[in-house]
Design a protein around this motif. Structure first.
Motif, PDB file in Angstrom:
ATOM      1  N   ALA A  17     -83.631 -61.951  47.709  1.00  0.00           N
ATOM      2  CA  ALA A  17     -83.079 -62.750  46.620  1.00  0.00           C
ATOM      3  C   ALA A  17     -82.265 -61.875  45.669  1.00  0.00           C
ATOM      4  CB  ALA A  17     -84.199 -63.461  45.873  1.00  0.00           C
ATOM      5  N   ALA A  18     -82.769 -60.696  45.351  1.00  0.00           N
ATOM      6  CA  ALA A  18     -82.041 -59.775  44.467  1.00  0.00           C
ATOM      7  C   ALA A  18     -80.728 -59.330  45.108  1.00  0.00           C
ATOM      8  CB  ALA A  18     -82.910 -58.572  44.137  1.00  0.00           C
ATOM      9  N   ALA A  19     -80.742 -59.103  46.401  1.00  0.00           N
ATOM     10  CA  ALA A  19     -79.517 -58.714  47.112  1.00  0.00           C
ATOM     11  C   ALA A  19     -78.491 -59.845  47.077  1.00  0.00           C
ATOM     12  CB  ALA A  19     -79.847 -58.322  48.547  1.00  0.00           C
ATOM     13  N   LEU A  20     -78.941 -61.078  47.263  1.00  0.00           N
ATOM     14  CA  LEU A  20     -78.031 -62.222  47.205  1.00  0.00           C
ATOM     15  C   LEU A  20     -77.430 -62.387  45.811  1.00  0.00           C
ATOM     16  CD1 LEU A  20     -79.844 -64.900  49.385  1.00  0.00           C
ATOM     17  CD2 LEU A  20     -77.669 -63.758  49.860  1.00  0.00           C
ATOM     18  N   VAL A  21     -78.255 -62.247  44.793  1.00  0.00           N
ATOM     19  CA  VAL A  21     -77.756 -62.348  43.419  1.00  0.00           C
ATOM     20  C   VAL A  21     -76.756 -61.224  43.153  1.00  0.00           C
ATOM     21  CG1 VAL A  21     -78.423 -62.133  40.988  1.00  0.00           C
ATOM     22  CG2 VAL A  21     -79.765 -63.573  42.526  1.00  0.00           C
ATOM     23  N   GLY A  22     -77.068 -60.030  43.590  1.00  0.00           N
ATOM     24  CA  GLY A  22     -76.152 -58.905  43.413  1.00  0.00           C
ATOM     25  C   GLY A  22     -74.828 -59.133  44.112  1.00  0.00           C
ATOM     26  N   CYS A  23     -74.875 -59.666  45.323  1.00  0.00           N
ATOM     27  CA  CYS A  23     -73.630 -59.976  46.052  1.00  0.00           C
ATOM     28  C   CYS A  23     -72.836 -61.051  45.322  1.00  0.00           C
ATOM     29  CB  CYS A  23     -73.951 -60.425  47.470  1.00  0.00           C
ATOM     30  SG  CYS A  23     -74.473 -59.082  48.547  1.00  0.00           S
ATOM     31  N   GLY A  24     -73.530 -62.059  44.817  1.00  0.00           N
ATOM     32  CA  GLY A  24     -72.856 -63.133  44.083  1.00  0.00           C
ATOM     33  C   GLY A  24     -72.169 -62.622  42.835  1.00  0.00           C
ATOM     34  N   VAL A  25     -72.849 -61.784  42.075  1.00  0.00           N
ATOM     35  CA  VAL A  25     -72.261 -61.206  40.864  1.00  0.00           C
ATOM     36  C   VAL A  25     -71.050 -60.358  41.223  1.00  0.00           C
ATOM     37  CG1 VAL A  25     -72.667 -59.527  39.005  1.00  0.00           C
ATOM     38  CG2 VAL A  25     -74.367 -61.299  39.493  1.00  0.00           C
ATOM     39  N   TYR A  26     -71.167 -59.558  42.281  1.00  0.00           N
ATOM     40  CA  TYR A  26     -70.031 -58.732  42.709  1.00  0.00           C
ATOM     41  C   TYR A  26     -68.837 -59.605  43.086  1.00  0.00           C
ATOM     42  CZ  TYR A  26     -66.961 -55.762  45.363  1.00  0.00           C
ATOM     43  OH  TYR A  26     -65.845 -55.120  45.807  1.00  0.00           O
ATOM     44  N   ILE A  27     -69.073 -60.645  43.876  1.00  0.00           N
ATOM     45  CA  ILE A  27     -67.979 -61.518  44.310  1.00  0.00           C
ATOM     46  C   ILE A  27     -67.331 -62.211  43.121  1.00  0.00           C
ATOM     47  CG2 ILE A  27     -67.465 -63.646  45.575  1.00  0.00           C
ATOM     48  CD1 ILE A  27     -69.507 -62.682  47.681  1.00  0.00           C
ATOM     49  N   LEU A  28     -68.133 -62.699  42.173  1.00  0.00           N
ATOM     50  CA  LEU A  28     -67.582 -63.429  41.030  1.00  0.00           C
ATOM     51  C   LEU A  28     -66.817 -62.530  40.063  1.00  0.00           C
ATOM     52  CD1 LEU A  28     -70.437 -65.931  40.159  1.00  0.00           C
ATOM     53  CD2 LEU A  28     -68.270 -66.421  41.267  1.00  0.00           C
ATOM     54  N   PHE A  29     -67.334 -61.357  39.782  1.00  0.00           N
ATOM     55  CA  PHE A  29     -66.761 -60.553  38.708  1.00  0.00           C
ATOM     56  C   PHE A  29     -65.971 -59.327  39.134  1.00  0.00           C
ATOM     57  CE2 PHE A  29     -70.296 -62.770  36.620  1.00  0.00           C
ATOM     58  CZ  PHE A  29     -69.591 -63.396  35.610  1.00  0.00           C
ATOM     59  N   PHE A  30     -66.135 -58.856  40.363  1.00  0.00           N
ATOM     60  CA  PHE A  30     -65.497 -57.596  40.729  1.00  0.00           C
ATOM     61  C   PHE A  30     -64.622 -57.668  41.988  1.00  0.00           C
ATOM     62  CE2 PHE A  30     -69.424 -56.522  38.442  1.00  0.00           C
ATOM     63  CZ  PHE A  30     -68.858 -55.890  37.347  1.00  0.00           C
ATOM     64  N   SER A  31     -64.683 -58.753  42.728  1.00  0.00           N
ATOM     65  CA  SER A  31     -63.890 -58.815  43.954  1.00  0.00           C
ATOM     66  C   SER A  31     -62.444 -59.206  43.637  1.00  0.00           C
ATOM     67  CB  SER A  31     -64.489 -59.822  44.938  1.00  0.00           C
ATOM     68  OG  SER A  31     -64.225 -61.139  44.515  1.00  0.00           O
ATOM     69  N   GLN A  32     -61.557 -58.976  44.584  1.00  0.00           N
ATOM     70  CA  GLN A  32     -60.140 -59.303  44.449  1.00  0.00           C
ATOM     71  C   GLN A  32     -59.876 -60.809  44.534  1.00  0.00           C
ATOM     72  OE1 GLN A  32     -57.606 -56.870  44.102  1.00  0.00           O
ATOM     73  NE2 GLN A  32     -59.343 -55.540  43.726  1.00  0.00           N
ATOM     74  N   PHE A  33     -60.834 -61.559  45.048  1.00  0.00           N
ATOM     75  CA  PHE A  33     -60.647 -62.993  45.304  1.00  0.00           C
ATOM     76  C   PHE A  33     -60.394 -63.780  44.025  1.00  0.00           C
ATOM     77  CE2 PHE A  33     -62.308 -67.283  46.313  1.00  0.00           C
ATOM     78  CZ  PHE A  33     -61.399 -67.603  47.310  1.00  0.00           C
ATOM     79  N   PHE A  34     -61.034 -63.404  42.917  1.00  0.00           N
ATOM     80  CA  PHE A  34     -60.917 -64.153  41.674  1.00  0.00           C
ATOM     81  C   PHE A  34     -60.014 -63.475  40.644  1.00  0.00           C
ATOM     82  CE2 PHE A  34     -64.970 -65.878  43.308  1.00  0.00           C
ATOM     83  CZ  PHE A  34     -64.636 -67.225  43.297  1.00  0.00           C
ATOM     84  N   LEU A  35     -59.115 -62.602  41.094  1.00  0.00           N
ATOM     85  CA  LEU A  35     -58.141 -62.013  40.183  1.00  0.00           C
ATOM     86  C   LEU A  35     -56.995 -62.987  39.965  1.00  0.00           C
ATOM     87  CD1 LEU A  35     -57.909 -58.291  41.342  1.00  0.00           C
ATOM     88  CD2 LEU A  35     -59.291 -59.279  39.509  1.00  0.00           C
ATOM     89  N   LEU A  36     -56.576 -63.135  38.710  1.00  0.00           N
ATOM     90  CA  LEU A  36     -55.491 -64.059  38.380  1.00  0.00           C
ATOM     91  C   LEU A  36     -54.194 -63.577  39.014  1.00  0.00           C
ATOM     92  CD1 LEU A  36     -54.710 -66.581  36.722  1.00  0.00           C
ATOM     93  CD2 LEU A  36     -54.060 -65.021  34.902  1.00  0.00           C
ATOM     94  N   ARG A  37     -53.572 -64.461  39.780  1.00  0.00           N
ATOM     95  CA  ARG A  37     -52.318 -64.120  40.460  1.00  0.00           C
ATOM     96  C   ARG A  37     -51.158 -65.013  40.054  1.00  0.00           C
ATOM     97  NH1 ARG A  37     -55.981 -63.723  45.114  1.00  0.00           N
ATOM     98  NH2 ARG A  37     -56.363 -61.519  45.433  1.00  0.00           N
TER      99      ARG A  37
END
Length: 144
Positions: A17-37
């Protein structure tokens, strides 16, 4: 023996569960997917577009739309309202409403220059008599 296995399973579930939450936080706040383009704003002035374009490359979840709206309203007095929305995953849209001049103001009947003023008393522009203007003309305003 059974309680020891049960305890190991609990730890494994919590770790997953902690790993999933960590992955979710990374994807939401640090991945390139949600950078304003992309910034969409129909009829924006160059000043407004320059301000909005400053946000490109930032994470959409970290963009403070209220702060940007207030900054735009302060920098451009011709704006009545500014609504900024984030379109997931990576776009920003701005809806601007301009103030409408309600009357012309002059301090002299013979003056060739007028100030365009809206209903709230905000001076929007300075125009001369040659420009086609059908707004009500107010002469000699008194200031208390």
């Amino acid at each position: 023996m059974r309680s020891k296995v049960h305890g190991v399973k609990k730890i494994a579930v919590l770790a997953a569960a902690a790993a999933l939450v960590g992955c979710g936080v990374y994807i939401l706040f640090f991945s390139q997917f949600f950078l304003l383009r992309k910034v969409e704003c129909g009829g924006c002035s160059d000043i407004v577009m320059a301000e909005l374009n400053k946000e490109i490359g930032k994470n959409v979840f970290r963009i403070r739309t209220g702060i940007i709206s207030n900054k735009l309203l302060e920098s451009d007095l011709t704006l009545a309202t500014v609504k900024i929305k984030i379109k997931l995953p990576n776009a920003l849209t701005a809806d601007l409403k301009k103030r409408i001049p309600d009357f012309r103001l002059t301090n002299d009947v013979l003056s060739q220059n007028y100030l365009l003023v809206d209903s709230q008393g905000v001076i929007l522009d300075k125009v001369n008599n040659d420009q086609n203007n059908d707004r009500c003309l107010v002469h000699n305003p008194t200031v208390n």
